[in-house]
Motif scaffolding. Structure first.
Motif, PDB file in Angstrom:
ATOM      1  N   THR A   1       0.827  -1.205   0.000  1.00 36.49           N
ATOM      2  CA  THR A   1       0.000   0.000   0.000  1.00 36.49           C
ATOM      3  C   THR A   1       0.859   1.252   0.000  1.00 36.49           C
ATOM      4  O   THR A   1       0.601   2.210  -0.739  1.00 36.49           O
ATOM      5  CB  THR A   1      -0.914   0.020   1.243  1.00 36.49           C
ATOM      6  OG1 THR A   1      -1.610  -1.212   1.308  1.00 36.49           O
ATOM      7  CG2 THR A   1      -1.889   1.165   1.174  1.00 36.49           C
ATOM      8  N   GLU A   2       1.884   1.225   0.846  1.00 36.47           N
ATOM      9  CA  GLU A   2       2.764   2.385   0.924  1.00 36.47           C
ATOM     10  C   GLU A   2       3.349   2.704  -0.452  1.00 36.47           C
ATOM     11  O   GLU A   2       3.376   3.849  -0.892  1.00 36.47           O
ATOM     12  CB  GLU A   2       3.884   2.089   1.921  1.00 36.47           C
ATOM     13  CG  GLU A   2       4.841   3.233   2.111  1.00 36.47           C
ATOM     14  CD  GLU A   2       5.869   2.884   3.170  1.00 36.47           C
ATOM     15  OE1 GLU A   2       5.604   3.134   4.345  1.00 36.47           O
ATOM     16  OE2 GLU A   2       6.934   2.344   2.815  1.00 36.47           O
ATOM     17  N   ALA A   3       3.801   1.639  -1.132  1.00 31.85           N
ATOM     18  CA  ALA A   3       4.383   1.839  -2.454  1.00 31.85           C
ATOM     19  C   ALA A   3       3.337   2.396  -3.429  1.00 31.85           C
ATOM     20  O   ALA A   3       3.644   3.242  -4.265  1.00 31.85           O
ATOM     21  CB  ALA A   3       4.959   0.523  -2.968  1.00 31.85           C
ATOM     22  N   LEU A   4       2.096   1.900  -3.289  1.00 33.38           N
ATOM     23  CA  LEU A   4       1.026   2.380  -4.168  1.00 33.38           C
ATOM     24  C   LEU A   4       0.761   3.863  -3.958  1.00 33.38           C
ATOM     25  O   LEU A   4       0.642   4.642  -4.900  1.00 33.38           O
ATOM     26  CB  LEU A   4      -0.279   1.636  -3.845  1.00 33.38           C
ATOM     27  CG  LEU A   4      -0.529   0.293  -4.495  1.00 33.38           C
ATOM     28  CD1 LEU A   4      -1.826  -0.284  -3.951  1.00 33.38           C
ATOM     29  CD2 LEU A   4      -0.627   0.474  -5.998  1.00 33.38           C
ATOM     30  N   ARG A   5       0.654   4.242  -2.674  1.00 36.14           N
ATOM     31  CA  ARG A   5       0.285   5.602  -2.310  1.00 36.14           C
ATOM     32  C   ARG A   5       1.307   6.629  -2.770  1.00 36.14           C
ATOM     33  O   ARG A   5       0.956   7.743  -3.138  1.00 36.14           O
ATOM     34  CB  ARG A   5       0.182   5.687  -0.782  1.00 36.14           C
ATOM     35  CG  ARG A   5      -1.081   5.086  -0.248  1.00 36.14           C
ATOM     36  CD  ARG A   5      -2.155   6.163  -0.166  1.00 36.14           C
ATOM     37  NE  ARG A   5      -3.442   5.585   0.143  1.00 36.14           N
ATOM     38  CZ  ARG A   5      -3.828   5.254   1.373  1.00 36.14           C
ATOM     39  NH1 ARG A   5      -3.001   5.460   2.377  1.00 36.14           N
ATOM     40  NH2 ARG A   5      -4.999   4.731   1.567  1.00 36.14           N
ATOM     41  N   VAL A   6       2.581   6.237  -2.739  1.00 36.51           N
ATOM     42  CA  VAL A   6       3.622   7.199  -3.069  1.00 36.51           C
ATOM     43  C   VAL A   6       3.501   7.654  -4.520  1.00 36.51           C
ATOM     44  O   VAL A   6       3.656   8.822  -4.828  1.00 36.51           O
ATOM     45  CB  VAL A   6       5.018   6.605  -2.804  1.00 36.51           C
ATOM     46  CG1 VAL A   6       6.099   7.548  -3.290  1.00 36.51           C
ATOM     47  CG2 VAL A   6       5.202   6.335  -1.328  1.00 36.51           C
ATOM     48  N   HIS A   7       3.206   6.691  -5.400  1.00 33.61           N
ATOM     49  CA  HIS A   7       3.318   7.040  -6.817  1.00 33.61           C
ATOM     50  C   HIS A   7       2.010   7.120  -7.568  1.00 33.61           C
ATOM     51  O   HIS A   7       1.935   7.704  -8.629  1.00 33.61           O
ATOM     52  CB  HIS A   7       4.220   6.028  -7.526  1.00 33.61           C
ATOM     53  CG  HIS A   7       5.619   6.104  -7.042  1.00 33.61           C
ATOM     54  ND1 HIS A   7       6.457   7.126  -7.379  1.00 33.61           N
ATOM     55  CD2 HIS A   7       6.299   5.322  -6.201  1.00 33.61           C
ATOM     56  CE1 HIS A   7       7.610   6.954  -6.787  1.00 33.61           C
ATOM     57  NE2 HIS A   7       7.552   5.867  -6.059  1.00 33.61           N
ATOM     58  N   ARG A   8       0.969   6.505  -7.021  1.00 35.13           N
ATOM     59  CA  ARG A   8      -0.265   6.504  -7.797  1.00 35.13           C
ATOM     60  C   ARG A   8      -1.393   6.997  -6.941  1.00 35.13           C
ATOM     61  O   ARG A   8      -1.476   6.704  -5.762  1.00 35.13           O
ATOM     62  CB  ARG A   8      -0.544   5.093  -8.304  1.00 35.13           C
ATOM     63  CG  ARG A   8       0.410   4.740  -9.446  1.00 35.13           C
ATOM     64  CD  ARG A   8       0.404   3.266  -9.712  1.00 35.13           C
ATOM     65  NE  ARG A   8      -0.941   2.758  -9.865  1.00 35.13           N
ATOM     66  CZ  ARG A   8      -1.233   1.465  -9.784  1.00 35.13           C
ATOM     67  NH1 ARG A   8      -0.277   0.589  -9.524  1.00 35.13           N
ATOM     68  NH2 ARG A   8      -2.471   1.061  -9.939  1.00 35.13           N
ATOM     69  N   ASP A   9      -2.248   7.705  -7.547  1.00 32.79           N
ATOM     70  CA  ASP A   9      -3.380   8.263  -6.830  1.00 32.79           C
ATOM     71  C   ASP A   9      -4.498   7.229  -6.824  1.00 32.79           C
ATOM     72  O   ASP A   9      -5.445   7.320  -7.585  1.00 32.79           O
ATOM     73  CB  ASP A   9      -3.825   9.558  -7.513  1.00 32.79           C
ATOM     74  CG  ASP A   9      -4.728  10.364  -6.601  1.00 32.79           C
ATOM     75  OD1 ASP A   9      -4.781  10.020  -5.405  1.00 32.79           O
ATOM     76  OD2 ASP A   9      -5.355  11.298  -7.097  1.00 32.79           O
TER      77      ASP A   9
END
Lengths: 317, 619, 279
Positions: B110-118
């Motif tokens: 999730t963290e990785a998702l949040r950093v780069h994608r909205d």
């Protein structure tokens, strides 16, 4: 490796049971230790009760001994003592003509107030100092680490004297005697907190640096997180884990420190009571305080264990 | 179209160390480039420089560092953070420590998702599950809620890859992605990476393992001492390596074809090169002053004296020149079937008597030295060893191969008398061994000695090498005045200089430590040497030297070996017979060459198939 | 994956370590030959010079009895250091024996010994010392014993843990395969390797014992006035802070300086020790 919730719950129950058994063992051990320490004391307890200048005749002395059960065999006295203890009866003070429980109860409040204030100050300042300096080099870190070294090397009684000299006598900001409103609490709490900050910040920083050196910190940054995000979201939790090893030390430092701080600032409390009863050989009170501190240790380590369960999933399974 | 990634003249320096010296390479979408090298070669630093994570002390310079039109050299921290994870993903080895152990796998992704994608909050969970599904994690819903330590090594690695893929990077850098894994698991991770590549992701693979690389990479770049010494299409480089270092590296891989031959060239040490010279010059037999003082020729082959032709097995680089040993064939010559045991001594075209072979010491020996009969061992209610029976003959090497948790090490401890079997027995030289009370076993212990994976832990940290060997000699009954001379003899035997005697093992290199461990094991003149993964922690070239040394010692001293390894190539190289272990049982035993060529147990077949080999895909 | 190259800390003694050792040498000299530093008497009363501030002639000022504070601080080194050293030596030796016994005498002995130890360990050190002093009565020797008793359980636990680590280590196992018996192993490997970290920790523990000694003197259990002892001096100065701040400053500074020097030197030794064993 799927987790099964039921065995996990069993394990949790067993852990709680073990914990409780350990707590009882510590309390019982402390009580036993205290009892035999009392039995070992050279000199006649009756003499101590009557004070050094007594001229009481033997009949009165025998009466006092019988009243206090001192004429019975040691083991019988031990069992009776444990029995009373189980009911919360810690005996009578030799000198204060009150029950130990009442004496300690009166002293507890101010010390708890002092200890809580010190713990809060210590934790906040330790976290700030560790987070600001972990993994960095330069002047700030050099300054902070040498300051921490001094903080743990400061004799608390001297620290108290220095603070009094500076902020009560030279600059009259805080009252000289540490009783009264919140302003009276500031200097004593600081005195108690400073050595704790030194140790806590060191342990936290080492934990932070160990965590930041782990591959997962690189992974997190490779994900696009900033240094600060890695520090706050990942490393800080890791740094909190080794704190559990400090629970015993923390309990001891708070109570031991209270003895000194209360002496320096003339505050009432458990520490002052311990000092007074040690000086006057008022053993029932001193032993009561030993028991209370054992209880404190048990409570603090239970709290820290619970905190660790919250932080570290590896302990849970 | 220009390549996805163009690196030119990449230089990374740490205070006092030049870690990378002018590396240049390119990488396209859907392509895999592998950088191969030993520890300290600079391969990981190269990889991390590409995401700006070489470290605070690193000074990184490059003529070109272009990623899809973005100039990476000019990036500030903010710019880097957009690249990291979003456009270039990084996967490290061993997900147990590369994923945050205090957070769930799902939280990490999730963290990785949040950093780069909205990603809308509601969709996050679905996205996580989808990513886990994509990397082949079964029951993704459950796994997302679990912590790294609750997953097996393979699943963890997949989850780590999923977290790297979350930002949809176009380039995935995998730094030793399979190193800590068992071979069967490794094979599946390699398949996954291969699939990602096929889907269009560019892959930069960092590895020390030529075999892993040959499975996956389209092109290979070999790194030594911070220099990319040779680069080219995988098959070309592996089939016909031209740089002396690449050739040594290829030759060092133990395998069927290499049985009975030397793996390492005879150690050559010349004067060290100057700062601009070839880093390999010191170890290279062809090196001259030009190599030492002038920069090597430009890429792709950075050598003044490249070789050509197939890599000869048992290359023996001595002062007289180059000998081709009995293996005398290319690594992967089609249809190369290793000759039967004992045949090497008479193979025509094997002029070099120094080439060591198994056959040499074996004549006239055959009686049984060690017998393990139906041994079972339980730890905490779990049977870690179940009904194991083994036999080691005098002068023979028995290899035990198996994955982690197969019970190999427990068998070794039982044979060493460090653990007592719950049932079954061990006899040594026809006498009871495991059944003896410790008091009676103690005087006999010198006959079975051991070397382990981590020799450092087996040395008392307070003692120097001389003291350690002296102690071992004392227990072997060597009189005090002879110990020093014998210790020096032992050091010579394991090819270490006498000066090592005055130093503590902690100050020495991994290879040197393992030599000292061998010397100490030899001190009481044992009959059986139990080797538990003795070369697993070593770099390929050092591993080759230690394997050569063990082979030599066997011949010279008529030692029997019980050799435990997870590495089939190593096992094949050293053993006469092989036992395959799984879940505490021996599933198959047999003569090494035939068993490895045609395993009969399904598990052996699966295990052997999973092992990446250096052979050509079509062979 | 390999580690990025990291530079080792310089082997040269950093200035702070050198400074710490200089302070320690001066302290030992002051304890052994106080006459080297001051010609004045630490106990001679001179009403004419009472309560002078620091200045020429009386660097650290004088107290209400006119005693030279510098002389008292210098002469105070001996009792303070001796009691601290004595208590830590007692604690380390007794703790080591206790811990080794627990580790090596078998499981039942270990349970009993460590059970008792852990209970005592759960109590605050200062409270234990007070309990011991209430039983033994005050006095410098009793303060020494009381502090030793309070520190002992920590060292016992440490030695036991170290001894267990060493006993289960690769090199002790190798010693088994070489045919060494249990006694040889205990004395050749377990004891020396378990003692190393203990001695290093004891050097930092010395600092803590100095603080405790001075605290107990301050609280009125140790040395008695007019003995020039740092804790006693603080307690004497406590009532006069409003008029004579220097009485509260210099003895405490002496303690702190000593503890900092001991800790810095001890940590340097610790770092060297870990480097040595870790390679």
């Amino acid at each position: 490796m799927k987790i099964n919730t039921r065995p996990a719950r069993h394990r949790a129950l067993r852990a709680v049971a073990a914990r409780a058994a350990g707590a009882v063992a510590v309390l019982w051990g402390a009580a036993t230790l205290a009892f035999f320490a009392l039995a070992l004391i050279p000199g006649d307890p009756v003499t101590i009760m009557l004070g050094p200048f007594t001229t009481a005749p033997q009949s009165i002395r025998d009466q006092i001994a019988a009243d206090n059960g001192l004429d019975k065999p040691l083991f019988e006295r031990y069992l009776a003592y444990l029995g009373r203890l189980a009911q919360g009866d810690m005996g009578e003070s030799y000198q204060l003509q009150k029950s130990v429980a009442a004496v300690i109860g009166e002293a507890l409040g101010p010390t708890v107030e002092l200890a809580l204030a010190a713990v809060v100050i210590a934790i906040v300042l330790a976290i700030v100092s560790a987070v600001l300096t972990a993994g960095r080099e330069g002047r700030l870190r050099g300054f902070v680490t040498s300051w921490e070294l001094v903080a743990v090397s400061l004799p608390p009684h001297w620290l108290g004297i220095l603070l009094l000299t500076a902020f009560s006598f030279q600059l009259p900001i805080f009252p000289v005697v540490g009783v009264g409103g919140p302003s009276a609490l500031v200097l004593p709490a600081l005195t108690l907190a400073l050595p704790i900050i030194g140790v806590l910040a060191q342990v936290l920083r080492e934990g932070l640096e160990a965590a930041l050196a782990q591959p997962f910190a690189v992974t997190a940054r490779a994900r696009g997180l900033s240094r600060r995000q890695v520090r706050v979201r990942h490393a800080l939790r890791h740094a909190a884990v080794p704190l559990a090893t400090l629970s015993g030390w923390l309990a001891g430092t708070l109570l031991g420190g209270a003895v000194i701080v209360e002496a320096v600032f003339g505050r009432p409390g458990l520490g002052a009571l311990a000092l007074q009863s040690a000086t006057n050989k008022d053993m029932p009170v001193l032993i009561g305080i030993v028991l209370v501190s054992a209880l404190t240790f048990v409570v603090i380590s239970a709290l820290i264990d619970a905190f660790q369960l919250l932080v570290d999933p590896r302990v849970r399974t | 179209m220009s390549p996805l990634l163009t690196v030119e003249g990449l230089t990374v320096a740490f205070p006092g160390v030049q870690a990378v010296r002018g590396a240049s390479f390119t990488l396209d979408r859907g392509e895999c480039l592998a950088i191969v090298g030993e520890s300290g070669s600079g391969k990981s630093v190269t990889a991390r420089s590409l995401v700006g994570l070489a470290g605070d002390r690193a000074s990184v310079k490059a003529t070109t560092l272009d990623f899809d039109g973005t100039d990476l050299t000019g990036l500030d921290e903010r710019g880097w953070r957009r690249i990291r994870g979003g456009r270039i993903g990084l996967v490290l080895q061993d997900a147990l420590v590369s994923l945050d152990p205090l957070r769930t796998v799902g939280a990490e992704i999730t963290e990785a998702l949040r950093v780069h994608r909205d990603v809308p909050r509601a969709a996050v969970h679905d996205e996580v599950v989808e990513l886990l599904t994509r990397v082949g994690v079964p029951e993704p819903e459950v796994r997302a809620g679990q912590y790294p330590h609750q997953l097996s090594g393979g699943l963890r690695q997949r989850a780590l890859i999923a977290s790297a893929l979350a930002g949809r990077p176009e380039l995935l850098i995998a730094d030793e992605p399979t190193t800590a894994l068992d071979v069967t698991v490794q094979a599946r991770i390699l398949e996954l990476l291969d699939r990602l590549k096929a889907e269009g992701t560019a892959l930069l693979l960092i590895s020390h393992d030529l075999a892993v690389v040959s499975r996956l990479a389209d092109r290979v770049a070999v790194m030594y001492g911070g220099l990319l010494v040779e680069e080219g299409p995988t098959r070309e480089v592996l089939d016909g390596p031209r740089h002396p270092y690449t050739r040594a590296l290829a030759a060092a891989v133990p395998s069927a074809a290499a049985r009975g031959t030397r793996l390492a060239p005879v150690r050559h040490s010349g004067p060290p090169a100057g700062p601009d010279g070839c880093p390999f010059a010191e170890r290279c037999a062809h090196a001259d002053d030009v190599c030492r003082d002038t920069p090597p020729p430009p890429a792709p082959l950075r050598c003044h004296h490249p070789e050509s032709g197939p890599v000869a097995r048992a290359v023996f680089i001595g002062p007289e020149g180059v000998f081709i040993g009995p293996g005398g064939r290319a690594l992967d010559e089609p249809g190369a079937v290793p000759p039967a045991r004992g045949a090497y001594g008479t193979t025509p075209g094997a002029p070099d008597p120094r080439a060591v072979g198994h056959g040499v010491s074996l004549s006239g020996i055959g009686d049984t030295l060690l017998t393990v009969t139906d041994v079972t061992k339980r730890y905490g209610g779990r049977e870690v060893v179940r009904g194991v029976s083994l036999r080691v003959d005098r002068g023979e090497a028995l290899g035990i191969v198996g994955e982690s948790g197969s019970g190999k090490t427990t068998v070794a401890r039982i044979v060493l008398g460090l653990a007592k079997p719950d049932s079954g027995s061990v006899t040594f030289a026809g006498e009871p061994w495991s059944a003896l009370p410790e008091r009676r076993r103690r005087p006999l212990r010198r006959r079975i000695q051991t070397i382990v994976q981590d020799p450092l832990g087996s040395f008392d940290p307070r003692h120097d090498t001389g003291t350690l060997l002296g102690e071992a000699l004392a227990f072997a009954g060597v009189p005090r005045r002879e110990r020093r001379a014998r210790a020096l003899e032992l050091l010579e035997r394991v090819e270490l200089p006498a000066s090592v005697a005055g130093r503590r093992p902690a100050e020495l290199s991994g290879g040197q430590r393992q030599r000292i461990a061998i010397a100490r094991a030899l001190a009481p003149e044992p009959e059986l040497l139990v080797c538990d993964e003795p070369v697993s922690a070593l770099d390929a070239s050092v591993q080759a030297q230690i394997l050569d040394l063990l082979t030599e010692l066997r011949s010279a001293l008529a030692l029997s070996l019980l050799f435990i390894s997870h590495d089939l190539g190593v096992i094949h190289h050293i053993s006469d017979r092989v036992a395959v272990m799984k879940d505490g049982e021996v599933v198959e035993t047999g003569e090494a060459t035939s068993l490895l060529a045609a395993p009969s147990h399904p598990y052996s077949r699966e295990l052997f198939a999973a092992i990446p080999a250096l052979t050509r895909a079509d062979a | 994956m390999k580690r990025l190259p990291v530079l080792r800390p310089r082997a040269l003694p950093r200035p702070s370590v050198a400074l710490a050792w200089t302070v320690l040498v001066l302290l030992v000299l002051a304890a052994a030959f106080p006459g080297l530093f001051t010609g004045k008497s630490p106990i001679e009363i001179d009403a004419a010079t009472a309560l002078r501030g620091p200045g020429p002639g009386h660097w650290f000022g004088t107290d209400q009895l006119g005693r030279d504070q510098f002389a008292r601080v210098v002469h105070g080194a001996r009792p303070s250091l001796l009691v601290g050293l004595g208590s830590i030596a007692f604690a380390v030796v007794a703790g080591a024996l206790y811990g080794l016994a627990s580790a090596l005498l078998g499981r039942t002995a270990d349970r009993v010994l460590m059970g008792i130890n852990d209970i005592v360990l759960a109590l605050p050190q200062l409270l234990l010392a007070l309990l011991a002093l209430a039983i033994l009565g005050s006095g410098q020797l009793n303060v020494m014993v009381a502090i030793a008793l309070a520190f002992l359980p920590g060292y016992a636990r440490l030695v036991r843990a170290e001894a267990l680590v060493v006993r289960n280590s690769g090199y002790v196992e190798t010693a088994v395969t070489l045919g060494q018996g249990p006694f040889t192993r205990a004395f050749r490997h377990v004891l020396p390797n378990a003692l190393g970290p203990l001695l290093v920790l004891a050097s930092t523990g010395f600092g803590m014992s100095l603080i405790s000694v001075s605290a107990l003197s301050f609280l009125g259990f140790g040395a008695r006035p007019p003995t020039p002892e740092w804790g006693v001096m603080l307690s004497e100065g406590r009532g006069l802070l409003q008029t004579a701040w220097w009485l509260g400053v210099f003895p405490g500074a002496a303690i702190t300086l000593t503890v900092v020097a001991v800790t810095v030197a001890g940590r340097a030794a610790q770092a060297r020790f870990t480097r040595r064993t870790a390679g």
